[in-house]
Design a protein around this motif. Structure first.
Motif, PDB file in Angstrom:
ATOM      1  N   SER A   1      74.897  71.546 -46.329  1.00  0.00           N
ATOM      2  CA  SER A   1      74.893  70.229 -45.693  1.00  0.00           C
ATOM      3  C   SER A   1      73.609  69.977 -44.904  1.00  0.00           C
ATOM      4  O   SER A   1      73.060  70.885 -44.278  1.00  0.00           O
ATOM      5  CB  SER A   1      76.100  70.111 -44.751  1.00  0.00           C
ATOM      6  OG  SER A   1      75.992  68.965 -43.936  1.00  0.00           O
TER       7      SER A   1
ATOM      8  N   ASN B   1      79.455  75.728 -47.010  1.00  0.00           N
ATOM      9  CA  ASN B   1      79.332  74.268 -47.081  1.00  0.00           C
ATOM     10  C   ASN B   1      78.355  73.750 -46.033  1.00  0.00           C
ATOM     11  O   ASN B   1      77.612  72.799 -46.276  1.00  0.00           O
ATOM     12  CB  ASN B   1      80.697  73.591 -46.894  1.00  0.00           C
ATOM     13  CG  ASN B   1      81.606  73.753 -48.097  1.00  0.00           C
ATOM     14  OD1 ASN B   1      81.158  74.126 -49.184  1.00  0.00           O
ATOM     15  ND2 ASN B   1      82.884  73.494 -47.909  1.00  0.00           N
ATOM     16  N   ARG B   2      78.355  74.375 -44.868  1.00  0.00           N
ATOM     17  CA  ARG B   2      77.413  73.974 -43.822  1.00  0.00           C
ATOM     18  C   ARG B   2      75.969  74.274 -44.242  1.00  0.00           C
ATOM     19  O   ARG B   2      75.069  73.486 -43.973  1.00  0.00           O
ATOM     20  CB  ARG B   2      77.732  74.684 -42.503  1.00  0.00           C
ATOM     21  CG  ARG B   2      78.973  74.146 -41.813  1.00  0.00           C
ATOM     22  CD  ARG B   2      79.149  74.745 -40.429  1.00  0.00           C
ATOM     23  NE  ARG B   2      80.337  74.214 -39.783  1.00  0.00           N
ATOM     24  CZ  ARG B   2      80.607  74.326 -38.489  1.00  0.00           C
ATOM     25  NH1 ARG B   2      79.766  74.984 -37.690  1.00  0.00           N
ATOM     26  NH2 ARG B   2      81.703  73.805 -37.973  1.00  0.00           N
TER      27      ARG B   2
ATOM     28  N   PHE C   1      73.531  70.733 -40.907  1.00  0.00           N
ATOM     29  CA  PHE C   1      73.512  72.080 -40.328  1.00  0.00           C
ATOM     30  C   PHE C   1      72.290  72.848 -40.820  1.00  0.00           C
ATOM     31  O   PHE C   1      71.618  72.416 -41.761  1.00  0.00           O
ATOM     32  CB  PHE C   1      74.792  72.832 -40.726  1.00  0.00           C
ATOM     33  CG  PHE C   1      76.056  72.197 -40.212  1.00  0.00           C
ATOM     34  CD1 PHE C   1      76.540  72.507 -38.952  1.00  0.00           C
ATOM     35  CD2 PHE C   1      76.745  71.265 -40.975  1.00  0.00           C
ATOM     36  CE1 PHE C   1      77.700  71.912 -38.461  1.00  0.00           C
ATOM     37  CE2 PHE C   1      77.899  70.663 -40.506  1.00  0.00           C
ATOM     38  CZ  PHE C   1      78.381  70.992 -39.243  1.00  0.00           C
TER      39      PHE C   1
ATOM     40  N   VAL D   1      83.590  77.275 -45.410  1.00  0.00           N
ATOM     41  CA  VAL D   1      83.082  76.348 -44.394  1.00  0.00           C
ATOM     42  C   VAL D   1      81.628  76.679 -44.062  1.00  0.00           C
ATOM     43  O   VAL D   1      80.773  75.796 -44.000  1.00  0.00           O
ATOM     44  CB  VAL D   1      83.959  76.375 -43.120  1.00  0.00           C
ATOM     45  CG1 VAL D   1      83.237  75.745 -41.926  1.00  0.00           C
ATOM     46  CG2 VAL D   1      85.275  75.655 -43.370  1.00  0.00           C
TER      47      VAL D   1
ATOM     48  N   SER E   1      85.101  71.155 -46.875  1.00  0.00           N
ATOM     49  CA  SER E   1      85.339  71.318 -45.438  1.00  0.00           C
ATOM     50  C   SER E   1      84.095  71.814 -44.707  1.00  0.00           C
ATOM     51  O   SER E   1      83.407  72.712 -45.181  1.00  0.00           O
ATOM     52  CB  SER E   1      86.467  72.326 -45.195  1.00  0.00           C
ATOM     53  OG  SER E   1      87.641  71.934 -45.837  1.00  0.00           O
ATOM     54  N   LEU E   2      83.847  71.233 -43.534  1.00  0.00           N
ATOM     55  CA  LEU E   2      82.731  71.665 -42.683  1.00  0.00           C
ATOM     56  C   LEU E   2      83.220  72.242 -41.359  1.00  0.00           C
ATOM     57  O   LEU E   2      82.432  72.785 -40.594  1.00  0.00           O
ATOM     58  CB  LEU E   2      81.798  70.483 -42.401  1.00  0.00           C
ATOM     59  CG  LEU E   2      81.019  69.938 -43.605  1.00  0.00           C
ATOM     60  CD1 LEU E   2      80.318  68.637 -43.237  1.00  0.00           C
ATOM     61  CD2 LEU E   2      80.019  70.964 -44.110  1.00  0.00           C
ATOM     62  N   TYR E   3      84.513  72.092 -41.102  1.00  0.00           N
ATOM     63  CA  TYR E   3      85.087  72.541 -39.827  1.00  0.00           C
ATOM     64  C   TYR E   3      86.450  73.167 -40.075  1.00  0.00           C
ATOM     65  O   TYR E   3      87.096  72.889 -41.084  1.00  0.00           O
ATOM     66  CB  TYR E   3      85.266  71.356 -38.861  1.00  0.00           C
ATOM     67  CG  TYR E   3      84.044  70.491 -38.733  1.00  0.00           C
ATOM     68  CD1 TYR E   3      83.016  70.839 -37.861  1.00  0.00           C
ATOM     69  CD2 TYR E   3      83.907  69.333 -39.496  1.00  0.00           C
ATOM     70  CE1 TYR E   3      81.879  70.052 -37.753  1.00  0.00           C
ATOM     71  CE2 TYR E   3      82.771  68.543 -39.387  1.00  0.00           C
ATOM     72  CZ  TYR E   3      81.768  68.904 -38.520  1.00  0.00           C
ATOM     73  OH  TYR E   3      80.638  68.137 -38.414  1.00  0.00           O
TER      74      TYR E   3
ATOM     75  N   LYS F   1      86.602  67.694 -42.574  1.00  0.00           N
ATOM     76  CA  LYS F   1      85.203  67.328 -42.837  1.00  0.00           C
ATOM     77  C   LYS F   1      84.840  66.051 -42.094  1.00  0.00           C
ATOM     78  O   LYS F   1      85.682  65.432 -41.488  1.00  0.00           O
ATOM     79  CB  LYS F   1      84.959  67.183 -44.322  1.00  0.00           C
ATOM     80  CG  LYS F   1      85.793  66.150 -45.050  1.00  0.00           C
ATOM     81  CD  LYS F   1      85.470  66.191 -46.525  1.00  0.00           C
ATOM     82  CE  LYS F   1      86.337  65.201 -47.312  1.00  0.00           C
ATOM     83  NZ  LYS F   1      86.099  65.244 -48.742  1.00  0.00           N
TER      84      LYS F   1
END
Length: 200
Positions: A116, A112-113, A119, A109, A170-172, A200
Motif C-alpha cells: 500500500s 498488504n501494508r 505505509f 495485513v 485488510s490493512l488493520y 481496511k
C-alpha cells in the motif's frame, strides 16, 4: 618460440577465466532451485517457499500445472530470511492462541501494508512504524516481538506470502473487546477470525 607459446597460453588462460567469470552466477545472483518430489504440486511448493503458484509457473514457463518427479524449478525471491523471521515473531506475539487462519491474516495485513502507498514499502519498516510516538503493533511496543516464533507462526508467514490468506485487502486488525480507538472501529470490516476483526 617457447616464450611466444607461453604468452599465448597465458593470454588464453586469462581470456578463459574472464569468460567463465561472466558466465557463472555469483552468490548474490544465484537463483534458488527446488527438485520436485513425488506428490508435490505448485501449491505445496509455493507454500513451502512463500511464493504464489502462479508466479512459480510463470517463472518456469509452465502453461499447465503438470510437474514431473525430479524436475528442477527456479524459485523466485520473496522477502529475505530476516524479514520472514521478524514477521513470524510478530505473528507469534500478535496471534498467540488464535486460529491458524487468523495467524495467516495477521501476516497478510503486514504484506498488504508493504504493497500500500499509505505505509512503508518493506516488512521491517511496516512493523517498526511509529505514529504519534507509538508503534503500530503492540508486540513492538511491549517487547514481545523479541520472542522466538513457533513453527505455526512460520508456516502462517509462508502461506501469507504465497496466498495472502483471508481478509480481502485488510490493512488493520484489532480485538473489538479491547480496542479503545473509535477510528479503528469505524474502518470497514473485511473478516472476523477468532478474537481479531480485520479491516481496511
Amino acid at each position: 618460440m617457447n616464450k611466444l607459446i607461453l604468452k599465448l597460453v597465458a593470454v588464453s588462460t586469462l581470456v578463459l577465466s574472464f569468460m567463465t567469470m561472466s558466465v557463472l552466477p555469483t552468490k548474490t545472483s544465484a537463483a534458488t532451485t527446488h527438485q520436485v518430489q513425488s506428490g508435490e504440486t505448485f501449491w505445496l511448493i509455493g507454500k513451502q517457499h512463500g511464493v504464489p503458484a502462479e508466479k512459480l509457473m510463470e517463472m518456469n514457463k509452465k502453461a499447465t500445472p503438470l510437474l514431473y518427479v525430479g524436475e528442477r524449478l527456479t524459485i523466485p525471491n520473496s522477502i529475505t530470511p530476516a524479514e520472514k523471521d521478524l514477521l513470524a515473531r510478530l505473528v507469534h506475539a500478535e496471534a498467540k492462541g488464535e486460529p491458524y487462519a487468523g495467524k495467516v491474516a495477521v501476516a497478510t495485513v503486514v504484506l498488504n501494508r508493504v504493497d500500500s502507498k499509505l505505509f512503508p514499502n518493506n516488512v521491517k519498516d511496516v512493523i517498526y512504524q511509529k505514529d504519534q510516538g507509538y508503534y503500530a503493533f503492540t508486540p513492538v511496543q511491549n517487547g514481545t516481538i523479541n520472542q522466538k516464533a513457533d513453527a505455526l507462526a512460520k508456516e502462517a508467514v509462508q502461506e501469507a506470502l504465497a496466498y495472502r490468506g483471508m481478509g480481502n485487502g485488510s490493512l488493520y486488525f484489532y480485538n473489538p473487546k479491547t480496542a479503545k480507538s473509535t477510528w479503528i472501529t469505524s474502518r470497514e470490516t473485511t473478516v472476523t477470525i477468532g478474537n481479531h476483526r480485520f479491516a481496511k
